[in-house]
Design a protein around this motif. Sequence first.
Motif, PDB file in Angstrom:
ATOM      1  N   UNK A 134      41.815  29.735  24.583  1.00  0.00           N
ATOM      2  CA  UNK A 134      42.289  31.093  24.867  1.00  0.00           C
ATOM      3  C   UNK A 134      41.294  31.829  25.756  1.00  0.00           C
ATOM      4  N   UNK A 135      40.013  31.685  25.455  1.00  0.00           N
ATOM      5  CA  UNK A 135      38.995  32.357  26.252  1.00  0.00           C
ATOM      6  C   UNK A 135      38.997  31.922  27.704  1.00  0.00           C
ATOM      7  N   UNK A 136      39.031  30.604  27.945  1.00  0.00           N
ATOM      8  CA  UNK A 136      38.971  30.112  29.326  1.00  0.00           C
ATOM      9  C   UNK A 136      40.266  30.396  30.090  1.00  0.00           C
ATOM     10  N   UNK A 137      41.400  30.221  29.442  1.00  0.00           N
ATOM     11  CA  UNK A 137      42.657  30.494  30.130  1.00  0.00           C
ATOM     12  C   UNK A 137      42.813  31.983  30.427  1.00  0.00           C
ATOM     13  N   UNK A 138      42.357  32.846  29.518  1.00  0.00           N
ATOM     14  CA  UNK A 138      42.397  34.284  29.776  1.00  0.00           C
ATOM     15  C   UNK A 138      41.487  34.650  30.941  1.00  0.00           C
ATOM     16  N   UNK A 139      40.315  34.066  30.961  1.00  0.00           N
ATOM     17  CA  UNK A 139      39.382  34.312  32.062  1.00  0.00           C
ATOM     18  C   UNK A 139      40.014  33.948  33.397  1.00  0.00           C
ATOM     19  N   UNK A 140      40.680  32.801  33.432  1.00  0.00           N
ATOM     20  CA  UNK A 140      41.291  32.351  34.682  1.00  0.00           C
ATOM     21  C   UNK A 140      42.471  33.243  35.068  1.00  0.00           C
ATOM     22  N   UNK A 141      43.348  33.539  34.129  1.00  0.00           N
ATOM     23  CA  UNK A 141      44.568  34.280  34.457  1.00  0.00           C
ATOM     24  C   UNK A 141      44.293  35.741  34.812  1.00  0.00           C
ATOM     25  N   UNK A 142      43.330  36.351  34.160  1.00  0.00           N
ATOM     26  CA  UNK A 142      43.126  37.788  34.336  1.00  0.00           C
ATOM     27  C   UNK A 142      42.039  38.146  35.343  1.00  0.00           C
ATOM     28  N   UNK A 143      41.161  37.200  35.692  1.00  0.00           N
ATOM     29  CA  UNK A 143      40.121  37.524  36.678  1.00  0.00           C
ATOM     30  C   UNK A 143      40.031  36.513  37.816  1.00  0.00           C
ATOM     31  N   UNK A 144      40.615  35.323  37.664  1.00  0.00           N
ATOM     32  CA  UNK A 144      40.362  34.243  38.631  1.00  0.00           C
ATOM     33  C   UNK A 144      41.615  33.407  38.849  1.00  0.00           C
ATOM     34  N   UNK A 145      42.730  34.071  39.147  1.00  0.00           N
ATOM     35  CA  UNK A 145      44.005  33.372  39.284  1.00  0.00           C
ATOM     36  C   UNK A 145      44.010  32.481  40.532  1.00  0.00           C
TER      37      UNK A 145
END
Length: 643
Positions: A134-145
Amino acid sequence: MLPELGHVALLLALLFSALQGITGLAGAHRGKESWMAVARPAALAQLVLVLVAYLALTVAFVLQDFSVKYVADNSNSLLPLVYRYTAVWGAHEGSLLLWSLMLAAWNAAVALWSDRLPATVNARVLGVIGLVGVGFLSFMLFTSNPFERLLPGAAEGHDLNPLLQDPGMIIHPPMLYIGYIGFVVPFAFAIAALLEGRIDQRWLRWTRPWTNVAWGFLTMGIAIGSWWAYYELGWGGWWFWDPVENASFMPWLVGAALLHSQAVTEKRGSFNSWTMLLAIAAFSLSLLGAFLVRSGVLTSVHSFAADPARGLFILAFLGIVIGGALTLYVLRAPKLEDGKPFAATSRETLLLVNNLLLASACAMVLLGTLYPLLADALDLGKVSVGPPYFGTLFLLLMAPLVLLVPFGPLTRWQSEQASRPLAMLAPWFAFALVLGVVAWFMAPQGPWKTAFGVFGATWVALGTLRFAWTRLKPGSGRYTAEMLGMTLGHVGIAVFVVGAMLVEAQNVLREVPMAPGQAQEIGRYAFRFDGVERVQGPNYIADRGHVQVFRDGKPLELLHPEKRAYASGGQVMTDAGIHAGVRADIFVALGESLGGDTWAVRLHVKPFVRWIWTGALLMALGGFVTAADRRFRQVPRSQEPGR
């Protein structure tokens, strides 16, 4: 519409990851088997979805879809096809997608092969991994798409960083990421065991192969990265103590300590709390590495991003993971049972010293890496911590470890008469010492490093082979895959030690101006400069030098160092000419034009440099062979309710 499909797949993967984490942990806490059963299929679905996203981005690069911002920033129409595939992970957003794919792969593997664990432990392990996802996917989707669109799309892209247009890019990042993220498995097991409030040695036997495989891949990743930097950057070194290099080295050191500590806990029931702490530390340091590379807090040829918002997100994630894990450790670790007591002369004591030295080395590297950042943040001035600090202290900490390595396998558990392993190893110590003294007197330069390298390598290799002989001779019992893996790992240390110490002691460098027909001599070698020609590459123009190398007056090889100017952006890169040899590398790099036909040329003779990477690969192989031991696959099924 493939980029949109990839984006939707990541959103769904985030939902499945959250479902896995919540149902796994809540189901185990409340004893609901139906909830716990959801975690396994959720993990498999997450892998499928992240793989779909990864393939969608790959297709966008191959088809050169410059309406995708990440593709336009890291590719262009001149980029060779093979580097379009590797460009997927060539910058921050794509490398984070690769990281998430590796995490999903580890997650699915645990889901498939953890059925021998008790249901609650299995669910908690998968639950912890799910929350990390959840942490890594959230990081990617919300700051690094990586699927962000450009409207309108660019007519032409920029370019992949020329440093990354190299075969090393194909191998190094995947190996490194598999190792980095692989430490999530022992981390998740440690959290699960702390939540359970006890450690069953059968559970720990299950987790040991996962740790060995993760550490083996990390070893390979670091070694390949060192080799890549050696030939690609043009400076001829193999390790610079760069902050990002250190970021991968710290979890490697703690991982090496964890391998040995897990063996003690599994076989003797000792070091329970310490093993849990090392498992937490190994993964926490992997996350710290991600923060250093992606936050912009440091400048490095290896760093990806310089966005403070991204750095703040990772820092918050780091705080939650490390803070939560350490809080749980403080609350639960004192309740874990201690193993049997052991004497000062025992294998447990030697492995404890091993752990303390490795942990101290990691702390030293951590301090040297973070101190300049802290000093700058506290307005204490600009501070530089470089190779003299790291090299000197690391050697002081590792020298005792090299001396103790042969004793470990030959010393009994719990209690040992010191005279027995001493008598077995004394002749080999004396032989190694004699060779070291001979090397001191014969060394053309750097006598003490040469002597220590020869002595240390001989001592570790012969001491390790002495153990192998005790296990292979008739009537001594089975020589297991675990023992073979340990032998390979320790021989790898010996090979690495001789390579590292001798190349540091006897490396010869000349930086000279050379015109066509001129020659330079370094010991047995002569270098004749035959001029430079202009050549056209697929997406660059190069000045290609021609340097004929002679050994003892006989032609050895014609080397072709280059200076490449890339079409997009005009960035100039050095491509060294290298003659690889078992005893020495001949390394030639082309510098700047000095006017007319004269060029600055860098000439290196680097004895035994290949032994460094050979030793590292032997260590990695040792980890893989150990993981293949049948004993780890013969964990009895739990008889607890729910299984």
